[in-house]
Design a protein around this motif. Structure first.
Motif, short mmCIF file in Angstrom:
data_model
loop_
_atom_site.label_atom_id
_atom_site.label_comp_id
_atom_site.label_asym_id
_atom_site.label_seq_id
_atom_site.Cartn_x
_atom_site.Cartn_y
_atom_site.Cartn_z
N LYS A 173 0.80 -1.25 -0.10
CA LYS A 173 0.08 0.14 0.10
C LYS A 173 0.74 1.15 0.31
O LYS A 173 1.53 1.20 0.48
N LEU A 174 0.61 2.10 -0.86
CA LEU A 174 1.07 3.70 -0.35
C LEU A 174 0.22 4.35 0.35
O LEU A 174 -0.81 4.74 0.06
N GLY A 175 1.02 4.54 1.35
CA GLY A 175 -0.15 5.25 2.25
C GLY A 175 0.02 7.25 2.37
O GLY A 175 -0.02 7.67 1.08
N SER A 176 0.06 7.75 3.48
CA SER A 176 0.21 8.69 3.84
C SER A 176 1.07 9.37 3.09
O SER A 176 2.40 9.51 2.69
N ARG A 177 0.86 11.21 2.30
CA ARG A 177 2.04 11.44 1.67
C ARG A 177 2.49 12.95 2.78
O ARG A 177 2.09 13.27 3.12
N ASP A 178 3.64 13.16 2.43
CA ASP A 178 4.86 14.26 2.69
C ASP A 178 4.60 14.96 1.64
O ASP A 178 5.87 15.07 0.99
N GLU A 179 3.78 16.33 1.76
CA GLU A 179 3.65 16.93 0.68
C GLU A 179 4.77 18.19 0.74
O GLU A 179 5.09 18.34 -0.44
N GLU A 180 5.72 18.09 1.57
CA GLU A 180 6.61 19.08 1.90
C GLU A 180 8.05 18.73 1.39
O GLU A 180 8.73 19.04 -0.40
N ALA A 181 7.81 17.30 1.53
CA ALA A 181 9.75 16.13 1.02
C ALA A 181 9.06 15.64 -0.14
O ALA A 181 9.94 15.47 -0.93
N GLY A 182 8.07 15.78 -0.34
CA GLY A 182 7.32 14.81 -1.93
C GLY A 182 8.37 13.42 -1.80
O GLY A 182 8.16 12.63 -2.87
N THR A 183 7.58 12.84 -0.67
CA THR A 183 7.44 11.44 -0.15
C THR A 183 6.62 10.30 0.05
O THR A 183 5.13 11.85 0.45
N THR A 184 6.39 9.39 -0.41
CA THR A 184 5.20 9.03 0.61
C THR A 184 5.26 7.64 0.68
O THR A 184 6.13 6.81 0.57
N ALA A 185 4.24 7.15 1.79
CA ALA A 185 4.82 6.45 2.96
C ALA A 185 4.48 4.53 2.27
O ALA A 185 3.46 4.93 1.87
N LEU A 186 5.39 3.18 2.08
CA LEU A 186 5.00 2.53 1.44
C LEU A 186 4.98 1.22 2.91
O LEU A 186 6.24 1.30 3.14
N THR A 187 3.36 0.47 2.85
CA THR A 187 3.98 -0.42 4.14
C THR A 187 3.56 -1.75 3.13
O THR A 187 3.15 -1.14 1.74
N GLY A 188 3.93 -2.63 3.35
CA GLY A 188 2.81 -4.24 3.01
C GLY A 188 2.92 -5.15 3.86
O GLY A 188 3.66 -5.16 4.86
N ARG A 189 2.25 -6.20 2.86
CA ARG A 189 2.79 -7.64 4.05
C ARG A 189 3.32 -8.40 2.46
O ARG A 189 2.09 -8.81 1.56
N LEU A 190 4.43 -9.68 2.52
CA LEU A 190 4.27 -10.24 1.37
C LEU A 190 5.21 -11.45 2.40
O LEU A 190 5.12 -11.99 3.94
N TYR A 191 4.80 -12.61 1.24
CA TYR A 191 5.82 -13.75 1.57
C TYR A 191 7.13 -13.34 2.29
O TYR A 191 7.94 -12.92 1.38
N SER A 192 7.26 -13.99 3.25
CA SER A 192 9.18 -13.98 3.67
C SER A 192 9.58 -14.03 2.98
O SER A 192 10.88 -13.68 2.40
N THR A 193 9.90 -15.18 1.91
CA THR A 193 10.51 -15.48 0.87
C THR A 193 10.50 -14.59 -0.14
O THR A 193 11.90 -14.32 -0.66
#
Length: 501
Positions: A173-193
């Motif tokens: 998931k692409l989450g909340s944005r830091d508008e001033e820095a131009g960055t976006t939070a990235l979270t997720g769940r993957l298989y361990s492999t």
């Protein structure tokens, strides 16, 4: 001022006021859910259109979405909660209406009991939860789920939500944005492999640049993920040396098309060297003079006058310095062409007109819908050929809301020359939506000419047929319940096995 007359009250009275207003809030939420339930009863009582791709449930959800100012999916969730309180869990619903249970608790109960099918088991669970929930007190979401599952396990263990849900919840998931820095939070769940492979690959790319690259390892790993998304097998070095063997373009600025809508002033910015490395905390060694080590960190000067650049679709703000870095790395600059006054002759808009409409709207134009314009249909507000192919008669609509407007009686929209849409719902309510560019770049004049009214009213959905779904919503829900309950078969068999002698 945001206050109430409690200045002279003692602490106990203030806490009592908090509790009383919490109960009032629960009562108000329960009445909102009950009203939604009544709308569902009126709109979804027949199965005549059950196979429509945009069925009666979707049509009702659109009304709830517009009325509450929430997305379509959340509106559908509110409708499911209303049905649970109205038909499946009436005792819990009564406590909700009385303000004795909060919206959060009732929503959790509705969600966790969704797979209970047996009417007697559901009655017993409803009775038990109604008695237990009023004395639970404050709980975390995890403990609340456990408390509910105790009664489900007692009366219908096959309806439990099992731990396999963690694996099935894989997502990025692409989450909340830091508008001033131009960055976006990235979270997720993957298989361990998969996570191990990704971690190893990012580390390899991060170490594939020369020693003069100013970025930290963490920053290189983040940039390497962008390079992978662009289809590259390496990360371009940022040292700036023309002799560096790793400085070739890694595709992040040129191989994938991302529309960035920007003011002209944004194009005059220069890259900001402080965006990489660790400028605010310079490296200090034992050989660094004490005066230099204790000196305040220099702050980089602004690289451009304030201006706005946005990523089309997601609507994220792009800082001028980052835009300048993308342009220097190979991103192409092209000016948006304003369409002419004359309508185009055919049904399908030209590439230039299509681009103007999508960049003007940025998202679906139905109230509270955020589907990016690139994934929407460009719809004639007044159907073609009664309405012309012109910017003043075109707007972006996601497929669901395009079908809703085309086939469902009661929904209609009227378009103004600047792209503003005035929607009318089946209940006669009016909702106004403005182009996304107007909200983010208000100085951009998107107005085009005012078109004459059509000579006659076009027939609704003339010659068109609503696409159909493979399974009705009820059949799909029943299939989902069967699949989820099947995950508990071994658990139920073990639980019901006779005790060993």
């Amino acid at each position: 001022m945001f206050d109430i007359d409690l200045v002279s009250a003692d602490d106990g009275a203030v806490v009592n006021a908090i509790e009383e207003w919490a109960a009032s809030e629960a009562k108000a939420a329960a009445r909102r859910i009950a009203a939604i339930g009544e709308l569902v009863r009126r709109r979804c009582s027949d199965d005549e259109r059950a196979h429509w791709a945009c069925d009666s449930w979707d049509a009702a959800a659109a009304e709830v979405s517009a009325a509450l100012g929430i997305p379509h999916g959340r509106a559908s969730g509110e409708m499911h909660l209303s049905q649970a309180m109205r038909h499946r869990l009436p005792q819990v619903g009564s406590l909700f209406l009385a303000g004795r249970l909060s919206y959060q608790v009732c929503r959790a109960i509705s969600w966790r009991t969704m797979f209970v099918e047996d009417a007697e088991a559901l009655r017993l669970i409803d009775t038990a939860l109604a008695q237990a929930a009023v004395i639970w007190g404050p709980m975390s979401d995890y403990k609340l789920g456990q408390a509910i599952d105790v009664w489900i396990d007692r009366y219908d263990p096959g309806a439990l939500r099992r731990t396999r849900a963690s694996a099935r919840s894989r997502d990025v998931k692409l989450g909340s944005r830091d508008e001033e820095a131009g960055t976006t939070a990235l979270t997720g769940r993957l298989y361990s492999t998969d996570a191990t492979l990704l971690d190893r690959r990012l580390t390899q790319l991060a170490h594939g640049v020369c020693e003069d690259d100013p970025r930290s390892i963490a920053q290189r790993r983040a940039d390497a993920l962008g390079a992978l998304a662009a289809g590259a097998d390496r990360l371009a070095c940022a040292c700036g040396s023309p002799e560096c063997g790793s400085a070739d373009d890694d595709g992040r600025a040129s191989s994938v098309v991302i529309h960035v809508l920007a003011e002209a002033e944004s194009l005059e910015a220069i890259p900001d060297p402080a965006m990489s490395g660790d400028v605010e905390s310079p490296r200090v060694t034992r050989d660094t003079p004490l005066v230099e080590a204790l000196a305040p960190s220099p702050r980089p000067a602004p690289t451009a006058s304030p201006s706005t650049s946005i990523i089309a679709g997601r609507g994220g703000i792009v800082p001028p310095a980052l835009l300048a870095q993308l342009i220097r790395s190979g991103a192409k600059v092209r000016h948006v062409r304003r369409p002419g006054d004359e309508p185009e002759p055919g049904y399908r808009p030209s590439a230039g007109l299509d681009e103007f409409v999508r960049l003007r709207d940025l998202t679906c134009r139905f109230p509270n819908c955020d589907v990016p314009a690139e994934f929407c249909d460009v719809d004639h507000t007044v159907p073609w050929p009664w309405g012309p192919t012109h910017a003043s008669n075109l707007s972006c609509k996601c497929r669901k809301h395009h079908l809703l407007k085309t086939f469902w009686e009661g929904w209609s929209d009227r378009q103004l020359p600047d792209g503003t849409l005035i929607w009318t719902s089946p209940a006669g309510m009016r909702y106004v939506t403005h182009p996304g560019s107007r909200l983010l770049i208000p100085q951009w004049d998107t107005a085009t000419i005012e078109l004459p009214k059509p000579m006659s009213d076009p027939p609704r959905a003339a010659g068109l047929m609503m696409p159909t779904r493979r399974r009705t919503r009820a059949a799909q829900r029943a299939l989902t319940v069967r699949r989820e309950r099947a995950l508990n078969d071994s658990y139920v068999a073990h639980r019901n096995a006779p005790a060993p002698f």
